[in-house]
Design an enzyme around this catalytic site. Sequence first.
Site, mmCIF file in Angstrom:
data_model
loop_
_atom_site.group_PDB
_atom_site.id
_atom_site.type_symbol
_atom_site.label_atom_id
_atom_site.label_comp_id
_atom_site.label_asym_id
_atom_site.label_seq_id
_atom_site.Cartn_x
_atom_site.Cartn_y
_atom_site.Cartn_z
ATOM 1 N N PHE A 199 -7.245 2.139 4.979
ATOM 2 C CA PHE A 199 -6.560 0.893 4.630
ATOM 3 C C PHE A 199 -7.044 -0.294 5.452
ATOM 4 C CE2 PHE A 199 -3.767 3.525 7.337
ATOM 5 C CZ PHE A 199 -3.768 2.769 8.502
ATOM 6 N N LYS A 239 7.025 -1.290 7.193
ATOM 7 C CA LYS A 239 7.100 -0.022 6.453
ATOM 8 C C LYS A 239 8.427 0.015 5.700
ATOM 9 C CE LYS A 239 8.381 2.250 10.803
ATOM 10 N NZ LYS A 239 7.970 3.251 11.817
ATOM 11 N N LYS A 261 2.397 4.360 1.449
ATOM 12 C CA LYS A 261 2.572 4.856 2.817
ATOM 13 C C LYS A 261 2.369 6.364 2.798
ATOM 14 C CE LYS A 261 5.334 4.591 6.970
ATOM 15 N NZ LYS A 261 4.789 5.878 7.429
ATOM 16 N N GLU A 304 0.845 -1.189 0.000
ATOM 17 C CA GLU A 304 0.000 0.000 0.000
ATOM 18 C C GLU A 304 0.884 1.243 0.000
ATOM 19 O OE1 GLU A 304 -3.377 -1.980 2.987
ATOM 20 O OE2 GLU A 304 -2.074 -0.348 3.668
ATOM 21 N N ARG A 328 -4.155 9.038 16.438
ATOM 22 C CA ARG A 328 -3.296 7.900 16.740
ATOM 23 C C ARG A 328 -3.194 7.671 18.247
ATOM 24 N NH1 ARG A 328 1.553 6.203 13.798
ATOM 25 N NH2 ARG A 328 2.927 5.026 15.158
ATOM 26 N N ARG A 356 4.083 -5.696 17.352
ATOM 27 C CA ARG A 356 4.618 -7.023 17.622
ATOM 28 C C ARG A 356 4.714 -7.818 16.319
ATOM 29 N NH1 ARG A 356 1.617 -10.250 20.058
ATOM 30 N NH2 ARG A 356 -0.324 -9.195 19.623
ATOM 31 N N ARG A 411 -2.582 9.744 11.297
ATOM 32 C CA ARG A 411 -3.321 8.487 11.480
ATOM 33 C C ARG A 411 -4.670 8.807 12.129
ATOM 34 N NH1 ARG A 411 -1.232 3.164 12.498
ATOM 35 N NH2 ARG A 411 -2.971 1.693 12.411
#
Length: 528
Positions: A301, A379, A212, A210, A232, A373, A217
Amino acid sequence: MKLAEVVETSRQIAETRSRLEKTRLLSQLLAKAPSSELPIVVSYLSGRLPQGRIGIGHQTLGAMRALLGVTAPALNLRDVHDAFSELGELSGAGSSARRTELLRNLLGRATEVERDFLVRLLLEDLRQGSLEGVMVEALATASSLNVESVRRAFMLSGDLAIVAKTARAEGEAGLANIAIELFRPVRSMLASTAEDIADALRTLEVAALEYKIDGARIQVHKSKDRVRVYSRRLNDVTDACPEIVETIGSLPSRRLVLDGEAVALRADGRPHTFQTTMRRFGRRLDVAGLRRALPLTSFYFDCLLLDEEILVDERYENRVARLHEALPGELIVPRIVTAKDEEAQSFSEKALVAGHEGVMAKALHAPYQAGSRGKAWLKVKSAHTLDLVVLAAEWGSGRRRGWLSNLHLGARDPETGGFVMLGKTFKGMTDEILKWQTERLQELEISRDEWTVRVRPELVAEIAFNDIQKSPHYEGGLALRFARLKAYREDKRVEEADTIDTVRALYEKQTGERLAPAQAQLSLFGDE
């Protein structure tokens, strides 16, 4: 329970680097805490008040450190909690003086070590290394429950105190009943870093790629005509972005929870810088004026809830399929699925040409899990960057005289809760940023001398750099070469900053040299 028991456990946790030992110490205290006080213990040892911030300024707290207290511990945990609740409820004329009086009375009944603990707690500056991840493991151990059950309940509730209370009273069944709720934001799933596209494909084999998007966020919740937008950090930012509310409000789906990005686009469709987009979420807002000057566009997304279907435990590819059912294509982040390096490289180049900072690579099978995790999300950026914490700043000279300019940067030490210095930078700063950071850093000031302002470690900065080198000048033994400020990330909590372990791993990958095991790091903010 006595406050002294919590304070002593906090001290022991701060003095060990062993995650297992931290977990053991925490779980031991949690197991003996009365049910009515368990949520308080969990909050305190996670470094936060259950009441949130209660309006006590740094200068007031600094003056309180010098109070004469008692020599023998006598404060009960419940008394402290009730006092903080009373402090948080004060408002109106005379409330500031009354708040100071109540706080002085409370701290005057504390021993020196208790007073230090409470002041650090109020400053959100315990630095004991028992962050949320360790607390989740300790709760599972203390309750003899599956750690994944505790972790999932925390993701959905966003409140460790609620999880602790439920785990104690209802066990696994109670945790399983903690479900996604509209208008209670879910803790975000985060990404690890891949060195490049080839590295990402080696890890995932087949990946969804996707764009970035370097925006803010957001998590958007909808129930019929009601829409709320969360940041976020799970703060409600609905009032700052009315165009997003209007866009999602017009969709036919009755119930939605969406994960995405808000970004300000230029006239040519390319994104503004992250710093420019974040002006839409600043502390002083002229929403109507900013909307005209910097309209926001949202791209999504992930879909965590669609009408009556809860999707957090579904595979990523199933969640994206529901996303396409719920939203028109122009609201969805551009995406392909591939295992071919050439196709992935071409897609990444398109993202860069469009002005974005790279791509995300995602495992098709992965459920939605809070935090970073594992390596289900990776990214891949075009430049090396780290999210570091600003520890201090030096006054500039020449044209920058009167502005705080040279930033001291630190990586988070997850074991001690402290920060490991990696160097300084004065590069990448416009006049607008210099003005902003001079004001903001003085709000966070702890102390100063003629040249330097030392600040509370609360501000995260995205730092670009060329490479990492060994350095005898810093306690971690490493420093960034040609570091430069890319953007401030006020949307990120300090707990999300990169760790010294990440920096060490990057150095080893860059050089092929195996570093010796890390020694106990000195925290720049350790006791003096």
